[in-house]
Design a protein around this motif. Sequence first.
Motif, PDB file in Angstrom:
ATOM      1  N   ALA A  14      -7.574  41.374  45.370  1.00  0.00           N
ATOM      2  CA  ALA A  14      -7.492  39.914  45.303  1.00  0.00           C
ATOM      3  C   ALA A  14      -8.467  39.231  46.253  1.00  0.00           C
ATOM      4  O   ALA A  14      -8.764  38.046  46.093  1.00  0.00           O
ATOM      5  CB  ALA A  14      -6.060  39.471  45.616  1.00  0.00           C
ATOM      6  N   ILE A  15      -8.958  39.954  47.251  1.00  0.00           N
ATOM      7  CA  ILE A  15      -9.889  39.376  48.220  1.00  0.00           C
ATOM      8  C   ILE A  15     -11.307  39.718  47.794  1.00  0.00           C
ATOM      9  O   ILE A  15     -11.657  40.892  47.657  1.00  0.00           O
ATOM     10  CB  ILE A  15      -9.617  39.910  49.639  1.00  0.00           C
ATOM     11  CG1 ILE A  15      -8.190  39.588  50.074  1.00  0.00           C
ATOM     12  CG2 ILE A  15     -10.625  39.326  50.630  1.00  0.00           C
ATOM     13  CD1 ILE A  15      -7.828  40.145  51.436  1.00  0.00           C
ATOM     14  N   PRO A  16     -12.168  38.728  47.559  1.00  0.00           N
ATOM     15  CA  PRO A  16     -13.540  39.006  47.124  1.00  0.00           C
ATOM     16  C   PRO A  16     -14.257  39.948  48.086  1.00  0.00           C
ATOM     17  O   PRO A  16     -14.266  39.734  49.295  1.00  0.00           O
ATOM     18  CB  PRO A  16     -14.198  37.622  47.115  1.00  0.00           C
ATOM     19  CG  PRO A  16     -13.064  36.662  46.936  1.00  0.00           C
ATOM     20  CD  PRO A  16     -11.899  37.267  47.664  1.00  0.00           C
ATOM     21  N   GLY A  17     -14.829  40.997  47.530  1.00  0.00           N
ATOM     22  CA  GLY A  17     -15.596  41.948  48.330  1.00  0.00           C
ATOM     23  C   GLY A  17     -14.793  43.085  48.902  1.00  0.00           C
ATOM     24  O   GLY A  17     -15.366  44.083  49.357  1.00  0.00           O
ATOM     25  N   VAL A  18     -13.468  42.979  48.919  1.00  0.00           N
ATOM     26  CA  VAL A  18     -12.619  44.070  49.402  1.00  0.00           C
ATOM     27  C   VAL A  18     -12.372  45.018  48.229  1.00  0.00           C
ATOM     28  O   VAL A  18     -11.833  44.619  47.198  1.00  0.00           O
ATOM     29  CB  VAL A  18     -11.284  43.551  49.966  1.00  0.00           C
ATOM     30  CG1 VAL A  18     -10.355  44.721  50.303  1.00  0.00           C
ATOM     31  CG2 VAL A  18     -11.535  42.705  51.208  1.00  0.00           C
ATOM     32  N   VAL A  19     -12.775  46.266  48.391  1.00  0.00           N
ATOM     33  CA  VAL A  19     -12.677  47.251  47.309  1.00  0.00           C
ATOM     34  C   VAL A  19     -11.933  48.479  47.814  1.00  0.00           C
ATOM     35  O   VAL A  19     -12.251  49.022  48.880  1.00  0.00           O
ATOM     36  CB  VAL A  19     -14.076  47.658  46.798  1.00  0.00           C
ATOM     37  CG1 VAL A  19     -13.954  48.627  45.625  1.00  0.00           C
ATOM     38  CG2 VAL A  19     -14.875  46.425  46.388  1.00  0.00           C
TER      39      VAL A  19
END
Length: 471
Positions: A14-19
Amino acid sequence: MVEFSKALTARETAIPGVVLYDLPVHGDNRGWFKENWQREKMLALGLPDFGPVQNNISFNEKAGTTRGIHAEPWDKYISVATGRIFGAWVDLREGPSFGTVFTAELDPSQAIFIPRGVGNAFQTLEDNTAYTYLVNDHWSADAQGQYTFLNLADETAAIEWPIPLEQAELSDKDKAHPRLADVVPMKPRRILVLGADGQLGKALRKTYDGDASVEFAGRAEFDLADPASYERNWKNYSAIINAAAYTAVDAAETPEGRRIAWEINVSAVARLARVAAQNRLTLVHVSSDYVFDGTVQTHTEDEPFSPLGVYGQTKAAGDAVVSVVPQHYIVRTSWVIGEGSNFVRTMASLAERGISPSVVNDQIGRLSFTEDIAAGIAHLLASGAPYGTYNLSNTGEPASWAEIAASVYELTGKPRGAVSGVSTEEYFRDKDAAPRPLNSALDLGRIEAAGFRPGDAGERLADYVAGAPNA
């Protein structure tokens, strides 16, 4: 218990860039083995080439040890070495995703990538748990002043800790961190625009007007010829747009002009390239049709260099330097028109004064209005287009300088016939002038495939003449 033999996969959160990554772990009666970090495979899955420079390990003796929530000014790649953890991540970056939360339990078969500014917190779920993390900047006491913190018990984030915080092991510092309402978001890295007082620089100021993450520097703020200008904390930047250049085409043929052209267009560009490569910055560099000899009707990005004069030679050399920067955009343009002295303003002034000029009629190309160049640069950076070279001029049928001059006269209410054509050879006879390419039209297929279509040259010219004061 570690899950063995999973395929290497990446999962967006859900957090952009967190994979979140599932890692293959191979085990038998002796224990297990995994490739914790494998650059080639990770890049193929879309992980940024974030350039780790330091590897840290955190060992926690007791279950319930809880650390965070800390947002650091660098990227991190985190994996469990032994045991299990509950991880909580909160976006503390300035922007629409501020405050977004993601949680997950991690064992040695998983890893997670955390971009700069996203807060980390970990709670151990087993005794003797250790996790490791790669970071792309060296830790220092000074860097701690750039951290952003959030209280572990923040009611807005509402993290459901497996072990209640009142039963967990916390540091006094972590207990004292602010609630989300009092957190100052971490600002994004900045874009630095060099040559901000030139024609293109002024257009970039308008394109990025109101964007606090873009910093503008004219010669007074950043002298390309002064090595001291390059001494700054580049970790605070994400990109450099080099809109500065020595463009005095004829003066470049003189001994003094030659030295200045090579200093600004090559030596300074080499310094910028070194800065960009060392700090993993994106370098945007503006090129010119003068890198070609003009014997081809339409120039593609992959055409070999064939410059005719000193200016073109220095621009070609600068392009070659920039091409080795891992993250680069070379934006090649032609016949630039913007705010300042230029061909269109000169023709409009001559028309206003009733002068009938002779204008070169065997040099063919397209005008490039700075508003479109600036918009194209902004598009490349914002869209994440593939790195490389892009031609960028306005669209429409190529025309000669004489035809463009006649159009300016017509747009100012003067007869097109007031402009007479003359060959390049005749125009520059007995004059100290640099050689010019006769064909400057650029193929625009690559920039259009990247999702950007410049405006029509004729329409831009009409708008420009209608709004531009006479030079």
